[in-house]
Enzyme design. Structure first.
Site, PDB file in Angstrom:
ATOM      1  N   SER A 158       0.852  -1.190   0.000  1.00  0.00           N
ATOM      2  CA  SER A 158       0.000   0.000   0.000  1.00  0.00           C
ATOM      3  C   SER A 158       0.884   1.235   0.000  1.00  0.00           C
ATOM      4  O   SER A 158       2.038   1.179  -0.423  1.00  0.00           O
ATOM      5  CB  SER A 158      -0.940  -0.044   1.211  1.00  0.00           C
ATOM      6  OG  SER A 158      -1.928   0.952   1.113  1.00  0.00           O
ATOM      7  N   ASN A 159       0.369   2.349   0.438  1.00  0.00           N
ATOM      8  CA  ASN A 159       1.164   3.588   0.498  1.00  0.00           C
ATOM      9  C   ASN A 159       0.678   4.440   1.666  1.00  0.00           C
ATOM     10  O   ASN A 159      -0.250   4.058   2.379  1.00  0.00           O
ATOM     11  CB  ASN A 159       1.083   4.338  -0.838  1.00  0.00           C
ATOM     12  CG  ASN A 159      -0.346   4.685  -1.185  1.00  0.00           C
ATOM     13  OD1 ASN A 159      -1.009   5.429  -0.487  1.00  0.00           O
ATOM     14  ND2 ASN A 159      -0.856   4.101  -2.276  1.00  0.00           N
ATOM     15  N   ARG A 160       1.279   5.595   1.854  1.00  0.00           N
ATOM     16  CA  ARG A 160       1.047   6.404   3.060  1.00  0.00           C
ATOM     17  C   ARG A 160      -0.185   7.299   3.002  1.00  0.00           C
ATOM     18  O   ARG A 160      -0.416   8.079   3.921  1.00  0.00           O
ATOM     19  CB  ARG A 160       2.283   7.264   3.330  1.00  0.00           C
ATOM     20  CG  ARG A 160       3.461   6.483   3.893  1.00  0.00           C
ATOM     21  CD  ARG A 160       4.683   7.364   4.026  1.00  0.00           C
ATOM     22  NE  ARG A 160       4.393   8.607   4.711  1.00  0.00           N
ATOM     23  CZ  ARG A 160       5.094   9.735   4.567  1.00  0.00           C
ATOM     24  NH1 ARG A 160       6.124   9.756   3.748  1.00  0.00           N
ATOM     25  NH2 ARG A 160       4.758  10.812   5.223  1.00  0.00           N
ATOM     26  N   ALA A 212      -4.795   7.593  -3.772  1.00  0.00           N
ATOM     27  CA  ALA A 212      -3.432   7.178  -4.132  1.00  0.00           C
ATOM     28  C   ALA A 212      -3.503   5.686  -4.445  1.00  0.00           C
ATOM     29  O   ALA A 212      -3.290   4.831  -3.583  1.00  0.00           O
ATOM     30  CB  ALA A 212      -2.478   7.454  -2.981  1.00  0.00           C
TER      31      ALA A 212
END
Ligand code: C5P
Length: 213
Positions: free
Chosen positions: A21-23, A88
């Protein structure tokens, strides 16, 4: 107007307990949803796993993966007058997620990856008179990259931000963005709260939407 907003990250499973995943926290998308509701628009909010509460007045569609988010955007596009893709979306996913939890001593040294679908590109042919807004989170040359994405994804507006700065981008309440429109206009905004950035984006959307009855 009917505004379809995506927010937050997507999660791409490696096995039932692990993911890529991402932030992204979803703050920007939630701020957009709140601002749109406050202006009297109807909002459908497609969220990945977000870290902030979604406004109860938005119709919420909760998803996990990029594939799920694509399906949710496709299902709600006809309803919408504007699509704001602030999610995102994870760009890569493991090609074959394991149905069982991988044992720690059996983890492969390498994961075979594949690209996730590009949601904006997948719905570009159905754009019609809708306003499409995208985001470009960059660490290098935000404006140059954003201009390329504006064209490649057939957007009306792209919101570029430099996520390498501590006071802008992921996980904070402030953002410093530049708005680049398809007609060539560029507006660099100073550091401001994400709620204020949301308001500026909605000003633009309202001014450029071909209001359908
Ligand atoms: O190419 P990049 O991921 O930087 O583009 C960012 C924009 O494209 C964002 O608006 C994002 O929501 C959208 N996007 C998408 N599908 C993807 C990746 C990004 O629609 N798979």
């Amino acid at each position: 107007m009917n505004i379809l907003i995506t927010a937050g990250p997507t999660r791409e499973p490696i096995d039932p307990v692990r993911f890529i995943s991402n932030r992204s926290s979803g703050r920007m998308g939630v701020a957009l949803a709140e601002a749109a509701l406050a202006r009297g628009h109807a909002v459908r909010l497609v969220t990945g796993p977000i870290a902030v509460p979604a406004p109860p007045a938005a119709e919420r569609v909760a998803v996990v993966t990029a594939q799920d988010m694509l399906a949710a955007v496709q299902a709600n596009l006809d309803w919408s007058d504007a699509l704001i893709m602030s999610a995102a979306v994870a760009d890569w996913r493991p090609r074959t997620p394991s149905p069982l939890k991988l044992k720690k001593n059996r983890m492969p040294a390498q994961l075979e990856m594949e690209r996730t679908p590009d949601i904006l590109q997948a719905v570009a042919a159905r754009k019609g008179g809708r306003v499409f807004v995208g985001f470009a989170a960059e660490t290098g040359e935000p404006e140059e990259e954003a201009r390329r994405k504006l064209q490649a994804k057939r957007l009306d507006l792209i919101v570029a931000n430099d996520v390498s700065r501590a006071d802008a981008g992921f996980e904070v309440d402030t953002n410093r963005v530049t708005l680049l429109a398809a007609d060539g206009t560029v507006e660099a905004l100073p550091l401001m709260l994400k709620t204020e950035v949301a308001s500026r984006i909605l000003d633009w959307v309202e001014a450029h939407a071909g209001f359908r009855a």
